[in-house]
Design a protein around this motif. Structure first.
Motif, PDB file in Angstrom:
ATOM      1  N   VAL A 331     -28.229  -5.760 -10.039  1.00  0.00           N
ATOM      2  CA  VAL A 331     -27.827  -5.569  -8.650  1.00  0.00           C
ATOM      3  C   VAL A 331     -28.570  -6.601  -7.806  1.00  0.00           C
ATOM      4  CG1 VAL A 331     -27.663  -3.967  -6.715  1.00  0.00           C
ATOM      5  CG2 VAL A 331     -27.526  -3.095  -9.056  1.00  0.00           C
ATOM      6  N   PHE A 332     -27.810  -7.465  -7.138  1.00  0.00           N
ATOM      7  CA  PHE A 332     -28.390  -8.441  -6.222  1.00  0.00           C
ATOM      8  C   PHE A 332     -28.389  -7.828  -4.820  1.00  0.00           C
ATOM      9  CE2 PHE A 332     -26.130 -11.536  -9.203  1.00  0.00           C
ATOM     10  CZ  PHE A 332     -27.224 -11.616 -10.043  1.00  0.00           C
ATOM     11  N   LEU A 333     -29.538  -7.841  -4.177  1.00  0.00           N
ATOM     12  CA  LEU A 333     -29.681  -7.256  -2.850  1.00  0.00           C
ATOM     13  C   LEU A 333     -30.043  -8.327  -1.828  1.00  0.00           C
ATOM     14  CD1 LEU A 333     -31.742  -4.034  -3.681  1.00  0.00           C
ATOM     15  CD2 LEU A 333     -29.263  -4.238  -3.412  1.00  0.00           C
ATOM     16  N   ALA A 334     -29.224  -8.445  -0.794  1.00  0.00           N
ATOM     17  CA  ALA A 334     -29.553  -9.288   0.360  1.00  0.00           C
ATOM     18  C   ALA A 334     -30.169  -8.375   1.419  1.00  0.00           C
ATOM     19  CB  ALA A 334     -28.296  -9.963   0.897  1.00  0.00           C
ATOM     20  N   LEU A 335     -31.443  -8.594   1.708  1.00  0.00           N
ATOM     21  CA  LEU A 335     -32.184  -7.695   2.597  1.00  0.00           C
ATOM     22  C   LEU A 335     -32.477  -8.341   3.944  1.00  0.00           C
ATOM     23  CD1 LEU A 335     -34.822  -6.155   0.144  1.00  0.00           C
ATOM     24  CD2 LEU A 335     -32.462  -5.427   0.573  1.00  0.00           C
ATOM     25  N   ARG A 336     -32.368  -7.537   4.992  1.00  0.00           N
ATOM     26  CA  ARG A 336     -32.852  -7.962   6.307  1.00  0.00           C
ATOM     27  C   ARG A 336     -34.354  -7.704   6.349  1.00  0.00           C
ATOM     28  NH1 ARG A 336     -29.768  -3.413   7.370  1.00  0.00           N
ATOM     29  NH2 ARG A 336     -28.107  -4.690   8.245  1.00  0.00           N
ATOM     30  N   GLY A 337     -35.069  -8.550   7.047  1.00  0.00           N
ATOM     31  CA  GLY A 337     -36.516  -8.424   7.097  1.00  0.00           C
ATOM     32  C   GLY A 337     -37.178  -9.298   6.054  1.00  0.00           C
ATOM     33  N   GLY A 338     -38.287  -9.922   6.411  1.00  0.00           N
ATOM     34  CA  GLY A 338     -38.954 -10.860   5.519  1.00  0.00           C
ATOM     35  C   GLY A 338     -39.696 -10.169   4.385  1.00  0.00           C
ATOM     36  N   ARG A 339     -40.023 -10.957   3.389  1.00  0.00           N
ATOM     37  CA  ARG A 339     -40.799 -10.452   2.253  1.00  0.00           C
ATOM     38  C   ARG A 339     -42.232 -10.189   2.717  1.00  0.00           C
ATOM     39  NH1 ARG A 339     -44.153 -12.430  -1.949  1.00  0.00           N
ATOM     40  NH2 ARG A 339     -43.623 -11.665  -4.044  1.00  0.00           N
ATOM     41  N   PRO A 340     -42.744  -8.960   2.544  1.00  0.00           N
ATOM     42  CA  PRO A 340     -44.103  -8.647   3.016  1.00  0.00           C
ATOM     43  C   PRO A 340     -45.157  -9.487   2.298  1.00  0.00           C
ATOM     44  CG  PRO A 340     -42.875  -6.645   2.498  1.00  0.00           C
ATOM     45  CD  PRO A 340     -42.073  -7.792   1.963  1.00  0.00           C
ATOM     46  N   GLU A 341     -46.181  -9.835   3.017  1.00  0.00           N
ATOM     47  CA  GLU A 341     -47.281 -10.573   2.399  1.00  0.00           C
ATOM     48  C   GLU A 341     -47.933  -9.712   1.321  1.00  0.00           C
ATOM     49  OE1 GLU A 341     -51.436 -12.868   3.690  1.00  0.00           O
ATOM     50  OE2 GLU A 341     -50.145 -11.927   5.206  1.00  0.00           O
ATOM     51  N   GLY A 342     -48.175 -10.314   0.175  1.00  0.00           N
ATOM     52  CA  GLY A 342     -48.798  -9.589  -0.917  1.00  0.00           C
ATOM     53  C   GLY A 342     -47.831  -8.815  -1.794  1.00  0.00           C
ATOM     54  N   ALA A 343     -46.537  -8.899  -1.515  1.00  0.00           N
ATOM     55  CA  ALA A 343     -45.556  -8.211  -2.368  1.00  0.00           C
ATOM     56  C   ALA A 343     -45.628  -8.773  -3.785  1.00  0.00           C
ATOM     57  CB  ALA A 343     -44.150  -8.387  -1.799  1.00  0.00           C
ATOM     58  N   VAL A 344     -45.476  -7.909  -4.772  1.00  0.00           N
ATOM     59  CA  VAL A 344     -45.564  -8.305  -6.176  1.00  0.00           C
ATOM     60  C   VAL A 344     -44.229  -8.874  -6.632  1.00  0.00           C
ATOM     61  CG1 VAL A 344     -45.967  -7.458  -8.520  1.00  0.00           C
ATOM     62  CG2 VAL A 344     -47.338  -6.588  -6.607  1.00  0.00           C
ATOM     63  N   HIS A 345     -44.294  -9.965  -7.383  1.00  0.00           N
ATOM     64  CA  HIS A 345     -43.067 -10.625  -7.849  1.00  0.00           C
ATOM     65  C   HIS A 345     -42.244  -9.705  -8.748  1.00  0.00           C
ATOM     66  CE1 HIS A 345     -41.043 -14.596  -9.022  1.00  0.00           C
ATOM     67  NE2 HIS A 345     -40.408 -13.666  -9.705  1.00  0.00           N
ATOM     68  N   ARG A 346     -42.895  -9.045  -9.713  1.00  0.00           N
ATOM     69  CA  ARG A 346     -42.158  -8.195 -10.660  1.00  0.00           C
ATOM     70  C   ARG A 346     -42.774  -6.802 -10.697  1.00  0.00           C
ATOM     71  NH1 ARG A 346     -42.262  -8.093 -17.119  1.00  0.00           N
ATOM     72  NH2 ARG A 346     -44.219  -9.160 -16.712  1.00  0.00           N
ATOM     73  N   THR A 347     -41.954  -5.803 -10.464  1.00  0.00           N
ATOM     74  CA  THR A 347     -42.374  -4.411 -10.572  1.00  0.00           C
ATOM     75  C   THR A 347     -41.454  -3.704 -11.558  1.00  0.00           C
ATOM     76  OG1 THR A 347     -43.176  -4.333  -8.283  1.00  0.00           O
ATOM     77  CG2 THR A 347     -42.709  -2.231  -9.343  1.00  0.00           C
ATOM     78  N   VAL A 348     -42.047  -2.945 -12.478  1.00  0.00           N
ATOM     79  CA  VAL A 348     -41.282  -2.135 -13.424  1.00  0.00           C
ATOM     80  C   VAL A 348     -41.456  -0.680 -13.020  1.00  0.00           C
ATOM     81  CG1 VAL A 348     -40.940  -1.480 -15.832  1.00  0.00           C
ATOM     82  CG2 VAL A 348     -41.630  -3.829 -15.260  1.00  0.00           C
ATOM     83  N   VAL A 349     -40.339  -0.055 -12.617  1.00  0.00           N
ATOM     84  CA  VAL A 349     -40.350   1.360 -12.248  1.00  0.00           C
ATOM     85  C   VAL A 349     -39.872   2.150 -13.463  1.00  0.00           C
ATOM     86  CG1 VAL A 349     -39.515   3.106 -10.631  1.00  0.00           C
ATOM     87  CG2 VAL A 349     -39.807   0.726  -9.864  1.00  0.00           C
ATOM     88  N   HIS A 350     -40.774   2.893 -14.080  1.00  0.00           N
ATOM     89  CA  HIS A 350     -40.465   3.571 -15.339  1.00  0.00           C
ATOM     90  C   HIS A 350     -39.651   4.841 -15.108  1.00  0.00           C
ATOM     91  CE1 HIS A 350     -43.108   1.245 -18.146  1.00  0.00           C
ATOM     92  NE2 HIS A 350     -43.641   0.882 -16.992  1.00  0.00           N
TER      93      HIS A 350
END
Length: 524
Positions: A331-350
């Motif tokens: 799923v490709f998501l186009a989001l409004r609002g900038g990427r927060p500082e310190g956001a992690v590049h890859r997150t795995v939600v188990h």
């Protein structure tokens, strides 16, 4: 100078083409689609840019070697290569969070102790030490050499015995009906050696991400987290499509010819050798050798119904090209609002229910029903690259969600309802990683295994995993050499298996076999 016809313009095929051109051969690539890259595709809309294939690179040394051997400009001079740190953030259903640093063994140990409790890091470290022995034992025969004719010797699992205090459970595993010890699966190793179910889920997630069922994957699959932890995780500026573009350009500089929308409908045989290809328009392109960078399941149709396997191979190594591995729901998501500082590049939600997930992915069509009915919360990988090239401006963010799902066929991915309902589940799971995610969505694009099948020609849209020792050879891929002299296999569906790095290795192996001869045994 030999004439080489290459079928397909995927990463393995282009890697072989570039190396063969440097060796002085005339290489022509025939691609049925309109562009290069194979499964490493690109989706663009409204200034947003998304990879349709893998989003991260491991073992970049494979492409460093390729670019070094095929031109003056190195890989780093050609693309922007950056280590992703932390390598991953893992979120579990009980609220536990663990940040794994990139290529730092001590850092991983400390992170696991902090998340799972004292001793968890040491248990993980012990397991990774044994995985290193697997890597040392299998690196050459699985990655640096063509698949040996006696490939069955790789059916034994090189994962070493457990330490003395846990050795008893190994001795208790016996094959049904016989007295031979049965080597453990990855899930058994995870449960027995790591203890904590969250640590076990972390280990198993590496297999699942490569389309493998941890309940049946060999213990040698522990090499997957070992490779990531030891050699790191990397991102290419502009996405992995930029790497495919760079390889295509390198091929062009080496005078490789590309003919797009040129579907190969047959492989010409002459005097017992592959002698060229026949195209859909009826023309025949003569060649001294043919490199098939496609799913080997498609080859019998190109060979008049004949199997491509070498004479004397009564059983095809590995699960066989016809057996479809899982695919990807993206799923490709186009989001409004900038990427927060310190956001992690890859997150795995188990997932909170791993059994339901594995049943949905690997038992669909056998009562499992697939992700859309059996697994309300799949394991979801969330990619949030800090890359201006992926978004129209800093007031927006491009995010990719993905989950491993059953291929098209066992699950009917043709209906929009199934895709949209599954996409909703991915978004719900991803809200654990990105708070208020739904409120930020401008639009979304959903891709299913059926889309992958359409793009790549692979039945079911499955994604091949890397070759592994053990499991009696079920995790191996067909050899690069075929029964027909002059016909070679490259790409993720052949030895040494799927993934960007492995595809690049297959290209090196095929080029070595053509340049050095079929007795060539790999790099020195």
């Amino acid at each position: 100078m030999a004439r080489i016809a290459v079928i397909g313009a995927g990463m393995g095929a282009m890697a072989a083409a570039a190396r063969l051109a440097v060796a002085g051969h005339r290489v022509v690539v025939y691609e049925r689609g309109p562009a290069h890259g194979g499964g490493v595709g690109l989706f663009e809309r409204d200034g947003f840019r998304f990879d349709t294939g893998p989003g991260l690179l491991r073992l970049p040394a494979v492409y460093r070697d390729l670019f070094m051997k095929t031109g003056k400009e190195s890989l780093e001079q050609t693309v922007q290569l950056t280590q992703v740190d932390p390598a991953a953030r893992h979120l579990f259903a009980d609220g536990t969070e663990v940040l794994l640093p990139n290529a730092s063994r001590a850092g991983v140990l400390q992170a696991l102790d902090g998340a799972f409790g004292a001793g968890a890091g040491e248990r993980w470290s012990d397991l990774v030490n044994r995985a290193r022995e697997v890597w040392d034992a299998t690196r050459r025969p699985l990655l640096e050499e063509p698949l040996r004719t006696d490939w069955r010797v790789l059916g034994g699992d090189p994962y070493p015995a457990a330490p003395p205090e846990r050795r008893g459970w190994f001795g208790g595993l016996f094959a049904r009906g016989g007295g031979r010890p049965q080597l453990p699966t990855l899930a058994e190793v995870a449960r027995r050696e790591l203890g904590d179910p969250r640590a076990a889920a972390l280990l198993e997630s590496h297999a699942l991400a490569h389309g493998m069922d941890p309940r049946t994957a060999p213990a040698s699959a522990t090499v997957l987290p070992y490779v990531e932890q030891t050699f790191g995780t990397w991102y290419v500026g502009g996405g992995m499509r930029a790497l495919a573009d760079a390889l295509y350009e390198r091929c062009g500089k080496r005078k490789v010819e590309f003919r797009f929308e040129a579907e190969v409908t047959g492989i010409v045989e002459k005097d017992g050798r592959a002698a060229g290809v026949e195209l859909a328009d009826g023309t025949v392109a003569e060649a001294d050798a043919v490199v098939a960078g496609i799913d080997p399941a498609l080859l019998p149709a190109l060979l008049g119904g004949q199997e491509p396997w070498r004479e004397g191979e009564d059983v095809t190594p590995g699960p066989g090209p016809v057996s479809g591995p899982p695919g990807r729901l993206t799923v490709f998501l186009a989001l409004r609002g900038g990427r927060p500082e310190g956001a992690v590049h890859r997150t795995v939600v188990h997932t909170p229910d791993r059994d339901a997930e594995l049943t949905a992915v690997f038992s669909a069509g056998q009562g499992g029903g697939g992700l859309r009915t059996s697994c309300p919360r799949p394991t979801v990988t969330v990619l949030r690259p800090d890359d201006p090239a992926t978004r129209p401006d800093d007031g927006h963010e491009a995010v990719t969600l993905s989950a491993v799902v059953a291929p098209h066929g066992p699950v009917d991915w043709t209906g929009g309802k199934a895709a949209e309902e599954s996409a909703d589940r991915l978004v719900t799971a991803a809200e654990a990683a990105i708070p208020e995610l739904r409120d930020r969505i401008l639009w979304r694009e959903v891709r299913t295994p059926r889309d992958t099948a359409s793009d790549t020609g692979v039945a079911g849209g499955g994604v091949p995993g890397p070759a592994l020792a053990g499991a009696e050879g079920r995790c191996l891929r067909p050899a690069n050499l075929t029964r027909l002299p002059g016909l070679y296999l490259a790409g993720g569906w052949s030895h040494p298996g799927g993934g960007l790095a492995h595809a690049g290795m297959s290209g090196a192996l095929v080029a070595g076999l053509i340049v050095e001869g079929q007795d060539w045994r790999g790099s020195q």
